[in-house]
Enzyme design. Structure first.
Site, mmCIF file in Angstrom:
data_model
loop_
_atom_site.group_PDB
_atom_site.id
_atom_site.type_symbol
_atom_site.label_atom_id
_atom_site.label_comp_id
_atom_site.label_asym_id
_atom_site.label_seq_id
_atom_site.Cartn_x
_atom_site.Cartn_y
_atom_site.Cartn_z
ATOM 1 N N CYS A 105 61.459 1.752 47.104
ATOM 2 C CA CYS A 105 62.300 0.782 47.793
ATOM 3 C C CYS A 105 62.521 1.275 49.219
ATOM 4 O O CYS A 105 61.863 2.222 49.653
ATOM 5 C CB CYS A 105 63.622 0.569 47.057
ATOM 6 S SG CYS A 105 64.584 2.078 46.835
ATOM 7 N N THR A 106 63.440 0.689 49.942
ATOM 8 C CA THR A 106 63.608 1.007 51.361
ATOM 9 C C THR A 106 64.007 2.462 51.589
ATOM 10 O O THR A 106 63.350 3.195 52.322
ATOM 11 C CB THR A 106 64.659 0.081 52.003
ATOM 12 O OG1 THR A 106 64.311 -1.274 51.735
ATOM 13 C CG2 THR A 106 64.734 0.307 53.506
#
Length: 304
Positions: A180-181
């Site tokens: 994810c980020t």
């Protein structure tokens, strides 16, 4: 305050917090006294936020406090810089979860998957028996994704559990690598998948941001830009800011080509939402856009 150098810190940590109200009573005045802006979420399961300070010293003091109170190592914070104030004010908010998943049976403080350092990520996701899963939402994956990764096309993170239930099988998918980020969503998702009987679950340490910071473009398996939740909108290798923007009307990230569309009106609408823009919504957005421009002009005059 245009012309100043703001230091940005994006961070999270799963840690048991006994009294979130007491911690807020310490953190809010601490940040206010130093001119720090942004949002910090506090929940019984940990902390999560992105903040910015007008000086590096102010953010170093904040990092030291977070380490003292929550065991938040400085090297786990993602650092960046901006040439203007990225957030209007400082908000310390109390939440049930620092990243909402609505799976109360999991405990990411005590059970998560195996961390994979960015320099080891390519080798892992290149294996034929590894399923690579993006845990972000569809408006984020629009800008970029790892080559060969599965995009669940979720609108919100709470839909991720349903996607796993319907599409993945612990008996069949023995190795799952997630990202994810910044790491928070895939870390919590890994705890969920382990609770469902998946055998080997991996997640990218530091998320896409750490990967883009440490892995060279020549060696990269990343395709596109990474959506970020601040004024930069998108970043690429070296965390260089891209030319993406965000539509005020629908919050959709926009490419440079979309910003050239006849349906794009800055601060009002874009090709994704222009057809459903009501007169009332247009007036509201116009008024908001005008107010923000006036506020920015006042800040510029104050800085000069």
């Amino acid at each position: 305050m245009t012309g100043e150098n703001w230091t940005i810190a994006a961070l999270y940590r799963f840690v048991h917090i006994a009294d979130t109200r007491a911690e807020k009573a310490i953190l809010q005045p601490f940040c206010d006294a130093r001119g720090i802006c942004g949002t910090l979420l506090l929940a019984p399961e940990g902390i999560n936020g992105t903040m910015a300070g007008p000086t590096k010293e102010s953010m170093e003091e904040l990092a030291a406090l977070l380490n003292e109170r929550f065991g938040m190592p400085r090297d786990e914070i993602k650092w960046a810089e901006a040439d203007h104030k990225p957030f209007n004010r400082m908000k310390v908010r109390l939440k049930k979860e620092i990243i909402t998943m609505r799976q109360p049976q999991i405990d990411p403080v005590n059970q998560v998957g195996d961390y994979v350092d960015p320099q080891d990520w390519n080798a892992l996701i290149s294996q034929d028996d590894v399923i690579v899963l993006d845990t972000r939402n569809d408006y984020e994956t629009k800008l970029g994704i790892f080559k060969g990764a599965i995009d669940p096309q979720t609108k919100i993170f709470t839909e991720f559990a349903g996607y796993v239930e319907e599409n993945l099988d612990p008996a069949k998918h023995k190795k799952v690598a997630m990202y994810c980020t910044g790491g928070i969503r895939c870390e919590k998702a890994s705890s969920y998948m382990l609770s469902k009987g998946f055998e080997k679950v991996y997640h990218l340490k530091g998320g896409i941001l750490k990967y883009l910071e440490t892995v060279s473009p020549e060696e990269s398996l990343w395709d596109g830009a990474c959506f970020v939740f601040d004024h930069r909108v998108g970043v690429e290798h070296g965390l260089a800011e891209t030319d993406h923007s965000v539509c005020f009307g629908c919050r959709e990230p926009l490419t440079a080509a979309e910003q050239e569309s006849d349906q794009y009106i800055e601060g009002i609408c874009c090709p994704h939402c222009a057809d459903r823009l009501t007169p009332e919504r247009q007036k509201s957005l116009t008024d908001r856009n005008r107010s923000l421009k006036e506020q920015k002009l006042k800040q510029q005059k104050k800085a000069s």
